[in-house]
Design a protein around this motif. Structure first.
Motif, PDB file in Angstrom:
ATOM      1  N   GLY A  38       0.826  -1.199   0.000  1.00  0.00           N
ATOM      2  CA  GLY A  38       0.000   0.000   0.000  1.00  0.00           C
ATOM      3  C   GLY A  38       0.857   1.243   0.000  1.00  0.00           C
ATOM      4  N   PRO A  39       0.242   2.399  -0.106  1.00  0.00           N
ATOM      5  CA  PRO A  39       0.989   3.655  -0.169  1.00  0.00           C
ATOM      6  C   PRO A  39       1.575   4.032   1.188  1.00  0.00           C
ATOM      7  N   PRO A  40       2.598   4.890   1.209  1.00  0.00           N
ATOM      8  CA  PRO A  40       3.154   5.383   2.481  1.00  0.00           C
ATOM      9  C   PRO A  40       2.082   6.085   3.313  1.00  0.00           C
ATOM     10  N   LYS A  41       2.293   6.064   4.645  1.00  0.00           N
ATOM     11  CA  LYS A  41       1.270   6.589   5.556  1.00  0.00           C
ATOM     12  C   LYS A  41       1.838   7.735   6.386  1.00  0.00           C
ATOM     13  N   LEU A  74      -6.373   4.033   7.779  1.00  0.00           N
ATOM     14  CA  LEU A  74      -7.238   5.200   7.813  1.00  0.00           C
ATOM     15  C   LEU A  74      -7.394   5.634   9.259  1.00  0.00           C
ATOM     16  N   GLY A  75      -6.567   6.586   9.680  1.00  0.00           N
ATOM     17  CA  GLY A  75      -6.543   6.979  11.080  1.00  0.00           C
ATOM     18  C   GLY A  75      -6.125   5.800  11.931  1.00  0.00           C
ATOM     19  N   SER A  76      -7.018   5.351  12.806  1.00  0.00           N
ATOM     20  CA  SER A  76      -6.729   4.209  13.678  1.00  0.00           C
ATOM     21  C   SER A  76      -7.310   2.906  13.147  1.00  0.00           C
ATOM     22  N   VAL A  77      -7.804   2.906  11.908  1.00  0.00           N
ATOM     23  CA  VAL A  77      -8.524   1.760  11.353  1.00  0.00           C
ATOM     24  C   VAL A  77      -7.716   1.094  10.246  1.00  0.00           C
ATOM     25  N   ASP A  78      -7.545  -0.229  10.350  1.00  0.00           N
ATOM     26  CA  ASP A  78      -6.977  -0.997   9.253  1.00  0.00           C
ATOM     27  C   ASP A  78      -8.020  -1.121   8.151  1.00  0.00           C
ATOM     28  N   ALA A  79      -7.582  -1.036   6.898  1.00  0.00           N
ATOM     29  CA  ALA A  79      -8.518  -1.148   5.773  1.00  0.00           C
ATOM     30  C   ALA A  79      -7.815  -1.797   4.592  1.00  0.00           C
ATOM     31  N   ILE A  80      -8.598  -2.500   3.781  1.00  0.00           N
ATOM     32  CA  ILE A  80      -8.107  -3.010   2.513  1.00  0.00           C
ATOM     33  C   ILE A  80      -9.107  -2.640   1.433  1.00  0.00           C
ATOM     34  N   THR A  81      -8.624  -2.558   0.198  1.00  0.00           N
ATOM     35  CA  THR A  81      -9.499  -2.312  -0.935  1.00  0.00           C
ATOM     36  C   THR A  81      -9.072  -3.182  -2.096  1.00  0.00           C
ATOM     37  N   ALA A 395      -7.904  -8.635  12.452  1.00  0.00           N
ATOM     38  CA  ALA A 395      -9.300  -8.532  12.873  1.00  0.00           C
ATOM     39  C   ALA A 395      -9.732  -7.067  12.857  1.00  0.00           C
ATOM     40  N   LYS A 396     -11.016  -6.828  12.609  1.00  0.00           N
ATOM     41  CA  LYS A 396     -11.613  -5.479  12.573  1.00  0.00           C
ATOM     42  C   LYS A 396     -11.117  -4.658  11.389  1.00  0.00           C
ATOM     43  N   THR A 397     -10.574  -5.318  10.367  1.00  0.00           N
ATOM     44  CA  THR A 397     -10.165  -4.596   9.157  1.00  0.00           C
ATOM     45  C   THR A 397     -11.393  -4.238   8.336  1.00  0.00           C
ATOM     46  N   ARG A 398     -11.450  -2.996   7.876  1.00  0.00           N
ATOM     47  CA  ARG A 398     -12.560  -2.530   7.044  1.00  0.00           C
ATOM     48  C   ARG A 398     -12.264  -2.853   5.577  1.00  0.00           C
ATOM     49  N   VAL A 399     -13.268  -3.336   4.864  1.00  0.00           N
ATOM     50  CA  VAL A 399     -13.064  -3.810   3.493  1.00  0.00           C
ATOM     51  C   VAL A 399     -13.896  -2.958   2.539  1.00  0.00           C
ATOM     52  N   PHE A 400     -13.209  -2.303   1.590  1.00  0.00           N
ATOM     53  CA  PHE A 400     -13.870  -1.490   0.574  1.00  0.00           C
ATOM     54  C   PHE A 400     -13.753  -2.198  -0.772  1.00  0.00           C
TER      55      PHE A 400
END
Length: 520
Positions: A38-41, A74-81, A395-400
């Motif tokens: 993923g991109p740098p954060k 995304l802030g404090s949230v793990d996410a994948i797309t 766990a608790k990763t948000r999926v887009f």
């Protein structure tokens, strides 16, 4: 009393929340996970600042660079797309038990009765019960067939309203007429009355309030609200989004409460018959834990889901389809040739004709590819740690799941920016073209797995009926400025500007005159 200490306390609290978020970020860096690329954060905000006003396009660009699965913080949230068919199938089908839950966002809490509906509820006993009610009592084949006459009447009203404009050589605002068609279909099923014009319908003020609050609800549900990702932002909220959510929450609840009161006062026979609307059915059902009736909050949440799923989404799809057909006259002429062959010039299109209109079905599939009703599926959330494509997903990763990017993925589609329904043509002897699902996961208008939309058959029928009637009854031409195909981001993705076009009747006048004027 001295209140000077309040700003200091608030500042200290905000600093604590920022430090907590930063600590979580540092902990994430130390985890021995093999996360997807993923991109740098940035510290604290992660990748949030890389999402612009059209985040579906931003995430599609990241998938092109890092894909097929991209990790974001995304802030404090793990996410994948992802916009890759095989990865989507892995998430929605092969690991459905892991990814079938929903994140608890502030918009869902305020606008979906505390996530108490079907679409936005986390996976659990409540969600299972609510979905079972939909499948066993509201969206059964028998009950949907019982409303076929209402759908036919609304299709007649749609044609009549356009014919009136055509006779006077006036342009037609297709967003308005298609929106009225969708809304009236839904309110007749839900409440037993039309909401846009006509005798026996609600007052124009009530109808306009209903339309306005529904559009605002969709807009707020689609917002990427920073307060969901950076807790300190909720104390700032310079755009006042939470205040707007609470305002819409109250207006929606007041509206639903009025509907329930009207139905209770009518003293409806609670036996299940074909004449009962959806609210009647819900009022007749038993509640949880031995309660005699379903509680009002659950009823309201289900009503809200039905409105959301069947109004804006079908109207948006139909407007996009008409925009592309008018922009491509060869497509319109081929649809009309098919309609003339299957239906002929001496009657109106019926629902029984739809299965024989394969090219029209290809047009709808191509519309779903280029202009999905929503740029993303409703976000999923992982219930536990898992692996996808060899990468760790916490766990608790948000999926887009990027449905807009899926339809423009050059690895699976050619000529992605051109509207070409022929790409879906199965051959002259290959049976009916399927719209609502596909084993290849290249088009996903109604999701898949446990979270697949239970109203897919109804939504497909409403889209096909409206398009078939408009294109069988009229020739269409754009206004002088042509057809604009810019979109606006939200939970649904409508055209930036309403579609205006000029209609010309192509059937004999007697067919239009057969339409009853009483409720127009």
């Amino acid at each position: 009393m001295d209140w000077n200490w309040i700003p200091l306390v608030l500042a200290a609290l905000a600093a604590f929340l920022v430090l907590k978020t930063f600590y979580q970020y540092l902990c994430q860096l130390k985890k021995p996970y093999k996360l997807p690329p993923g991109p740098p954060k940035w510290p604290v905000v992660g990748n949030l600042l890389q999402l612009g006003p059209l985040p579906h396009r931003d995430l599609a660009a990241l998938a092109d660079r890092y894909g097929p699965i991209v990790y974001l913080r995304l802030g404090s949230v793990d996410a994948i797309t992802t916009n890759d068919p095989d990865t989507i199938k892995e998430i929605l089908v092969r690991q459905d038990d892991v990814f079938a839950s929903r994140p608890r966002t502030l918009a869902a809490v305020h606008l979906a009765y505390g996530c108490g509906d079907v679409a936005l509820a986390p996976l659990g006993p409540h969600w299972k019960r609510m979905r079972r009610i939909c499948m066993e009592h509201l969206l059964t084949t028998k009950r949907l067939e019982s409303f076929a006459m209402h759908r036919a009447e609304e299709a007649q009203h749609l044609v009549k309203s356009v014919w009136g404009k055509a006779r006077d050589n006036k342009a037609v605002n297709l967003r308005d007429v298609l929106g009225a068609f969708s809304l009236n279909n839904v309110t007749r099923m839900l409440f037993g009355k039309r909401f846009i014009r006509g005798s026996g319908s609600s007052s124009s003020e009530e109808a306009m309030e209903f339309v306005h609050v529904t559009h605002e609800l969709f807009q707020l549900l689609g917002e990427i609200y920073l307060g969901d990702y950076v807790a300190a932002w909720r104390w700032v909220d310079p755009l006042g989004l939470e205040k707007r959510m609470r305002n819409v929450e109250k207006r929606v609840d007041d509206f639903h409460s009025k509907i329930l009161q009207e139905h209770r006062k009518a003293k409806v026979n609670l036996r299940e018959t074909d004449d009962m609307d959806f609210v009647d059915v819900l009022l007749s059902l038993p509640g949880e834990d031995g309660k005699p009736h379903l509680d009002d909050t659950s009823i309201k949440a289900l009503i809200q889901d039905m409105i959301a799923a069947a109004t804006d989404t079908s109207a948006v799809t139909n407007e996009w389809a008409m925009a592309e057909v008018i922009k491509h006259p060869r497509v319109m002429h081929r649809i009309q040739a098919e309609l003339d062959k299957v239906v002929g010039p001496n009657r109106m299109v019926n629902e029984s004709d739809l299965m024989h209109l394969n090219y029209l079905r290809c047009v709808v599939r191509e519309t779903f590819r280029m202009h999905p009703a929503g740029p993303f599926l409703i976000p999923h959330e992982s219930l536990r740690h898992t692996k996808v494509n060899g990468y760790d997903i916490p766990a608790k990763t948000r999926v887009f799941i990027n449905t807009h990017g899926l339809g423009r993925n050059r690895a699976i589609w050619d000529d992605v920016d051109n509207f070409r329904p022929e790409r879906h043509w199965p051959g002259d002897n290959c049976g009916r073209v399927e719209i609502s699902h596909g084993a290849d996961f290249k088009i996903l208008p109604f999701s898949a797995g446990k979270r697949k939309c239970p109203g897919a058959p109804l939504g497909t029928t409403m889209v096909l009926v409206a398009l078939a009637r408009l294109l069988h009854c009229f020739d269409w031409n754009p206004l002088n400025e042509g057809v604009d195909t810019k979109e606006v981001y939200g939970m649904t993705m409508p055209k930036a500007k309403p579609l205006w076009a000029v209609a010309k009747a192509r059937l004999k006048d007697s067919l239009y005159l057969e339409i009853d004027d009483d409720e127009i």
